[in-house]
Design a protein around this motif. Structure first.
Motif, PDB file in Angstrom:
ATOM      1  N   THR A   2      37.510  44.234  42.577  1.00 17.44           N
ATOM      2  CA  THR A   2      38.901  43.796  42.542  1.00 17.44           C
ATOM      3  C   THR A   2      39.364  43.525  41.115  1.00 17.44           C
ATOM      4  OG1 THR A   2      38.341  41.456  42.709  1.00 17.44           O
ATOM      5  CG2 THR A   2      38.570  42.677  44.785  1.00 17.44           C
ATOM      6  N   GLY A   5      37.381  40.525  39.618  1.00 19.51           N
ATOM      7  CA  GLY A   5      36.084  40.855  39.046  1.00 19.51           C
ATOM      8  C   GLY A   5      36.216  41.634  37.753  1.00 19.51           C
ATOM      9  N   SER A 122      44.502  38.762  44.372  1.00 21.28           N
ATOM     10  CA  SER A 122      43.151  39.324  44.337  1.00 21.28           C
ATOM     11  C   SER A 122      42.128  38.570  45.166  1.00 21.28           C
ATOM     12  CB  SER A 122      42.649  39.372  42.891  1.00 21.28           C
ATOM     13  OG  SER A 122      43.445  40.230  42.117  1.00 21.28           O
ATOM     14  N   GLY A 123      42.383  37.292  45.481  1.00 23.61           N
ATOM     15  CA  GLY A 123      41.358  36.535  46.189  1.00 23.61           C
ATOM     16  C   GLY A 123      41.886  35.236  46.755  1.00 23.61           C
ATOM     17  N   ASP A 145      39.666  44.411  50.688  1.00 24.63           N
ATOM     18  CA  ASP A 145      39.157  44.277  49.321  1.00 24.63           C
ATOM     19  C   ASP A 145      39.749  43.051  48.619  1.00 24.63           C
ATOM     20  OD1 ASP A 145      37.395  45.108  47.382  1.00 24.63           O
ATOM     21  OD2 ASP A 145      38.845  46.388  46.347  1.00 24.63           O
ATOM     22  N   ASP A 147      38.867  39.188  47.464  1.00 25.83           N
ATOM     23  CA  ASP A 147      37.716  38.334  47.193  1.00 25.83           C
ATOM     24  C   ASP A 147      37.809  37.019  47.958  1.00 25.83           C
ATOM     25  OD1 ASP A 147      36.151  39.874  45.366  1.00 25.83           O
ATOM     26  OD2 ASP A 147      37.649  39.490  43.822  1.00 25.83           O
ATOM     27  N   SER A 168      30.000  35.030  48.788  1.00 26.60           N
ATOM     28  CA  SER A 168      31.152  34.952  47.889  1.00 26.60           C
ATOM     29  C   SER A 168      31.312  36.240  47.097  1.00 26.60           C
ATOM     30  CB  SER A 168      30.976  33.781  46.911  1.00 26.60           C
ATOM     31  OG  SER A 168      30.921  32.547  47.590  1.00 26.60           O
ATOM     32  N   SER A 169      32.540  36.541  46.743  1.00 26.41           N
ATOM     33  CA  SER A 169      32.811  37.679  45.864  1.00 26.41           C
ATOM     34  C   SER A 169      33.834  37.235  44.833  1.00 26.41           C
ATOM     35  CB  SER A 169      33.341  38.880  46.662  1.00 26.41           C
ATOM     36  OG  SER A 169      34.539  38.536  47.345  1.00 26.41           O
ATOM     37  N   GLY A 170      33.933  37.984  43.737  1.00 22.65           N
ATOM     38  CA  GLY A 170      34.797  37.559  42.639  1.00 22.65           C
ATOM     39  C   GLY A 170      34.069  36.560  41.772  1.00 22.65           C
TER      40      GLY A 170
END
Length: 267
Positions: A2, A5, A122-123, A145, A147, A168-170
């Motif tokens: 993303t 990131g 984005s998240g 997609d 985060d 977790s992502s980002g």
């Protein structure tokens, strides 16, 4: 990957930590908060946490609670968060939403995710939802997609650390202090170790928040974290000038510049 990131990786390649600034939408007004977020970006914030006001903010300290109460009293709605997200993205920064679960649940998780994506967000940071809560948000976010950012703390067990970091992502949000958000005179001990534990557990990136209020604090945390998160110190700039938005924004610019100098090693 993303935009979140990508931005964090770009900043890391520059040899510094990111500055992440939090402000709630609707304080002092929807339009005023969107403008304040854009001013933060112009003054050096890389990523903006757009706060969604909630009536039962169990993690928030006094200054953020007061701002949220004011925003809600003025009629701020969930959909207003997307107005602020658009403003942040137009200003050239990455936008993530900080929200408790209930407003998203009432709005509709899929609808919220779609509207966030349409606004350029984005998240989402979810302070009151754990990866094993079975909310269904992770599946909704993954298909778009978006985060999902969870929190870890000094008391997080090894098992829970791995579960949270893998989900977790980002980035992973590392809480530097126990208790609610707020300004502190110093950053608590053990935070650098907490960041290391999160990375060992598979965190893609680790950003630290709770208690950062000065450029010196920001410089200290920037030595070991991918991002430095500041909330209460920025909200206070507006809260200290409730009837004068221009004065509040002037204070916000000055505080942001000091923090930005800290993460860039100029303090």
């Amino acid at each position: 990957m993303t935009a979140l990131g990508d931005r964090l990786d770009q900043i890391k390649a520059e040899g510094r930590s990111a500055l992440i600034g939090y402000l709630p939408v609707g304080f002092p007004s929807v339009e005023g908060s969107a403008r304040a977020m854009q001013e933060m970006v112009a003054a050096g914030v890389d990523i903006v946490e757009v706060g969604l006001p909630y009536s039962d903010p169990v993690m928030d300290g006094e200054i953020i609670q007061l701002a949220a109460e004011s925003a809600l009293a003025r009629g701020t709605r969930v959909s207003d968060v997307f107005t602020a997200v658009r403003a942040v993205v137009e200003a050239g920064a990455v936008a993530v939403v900080m929200s408790y679960w209930n407003p998203i649940l009432q709005y509709g998780p899929a609808r919220f995710a779609d509207d966030l994506l349409a606004a350029g967000g984005s998240g989402v940071i979810l302070p009151d939802i754990t990866p094993d809560a079975g909310s269904g948000w992770a599946e909704v976010a993954a298909t778009r997609d978006i985060d999902t950012i969870h929190l870890v703390a000094l008391t997080t067990t090894t098992e829970r650390m791995h579960l949270t970091c893998q989900a977790s992502s980002g980035f992973v949000y590392a809480a530097a202090l126990m208790g609610v958000t707020g300004e502190r005179s110093s950053i608590g001990g053990g935070v650098e170790e907490l960041v290391g534990r999160a990375r060992d557990a598979g965190a893609p990136r680790v950003c630290v928040g709770l208690g950062v209020k000065t450029g010196e604090h920001a410089a200290q945390v920037a030595r070991y974290a991918d991002g430095v998160i500041v909330g209460s110190a920025l909200v206070r700039c507006l809260a200290d000038h409730p009837d004068d938005l221009e004065a509040g924004i002037a204070a916000l610019r000055a505080t942001t510049r000091e923090l930005a100098a800290g993460v860039r090693g100029h303090v």
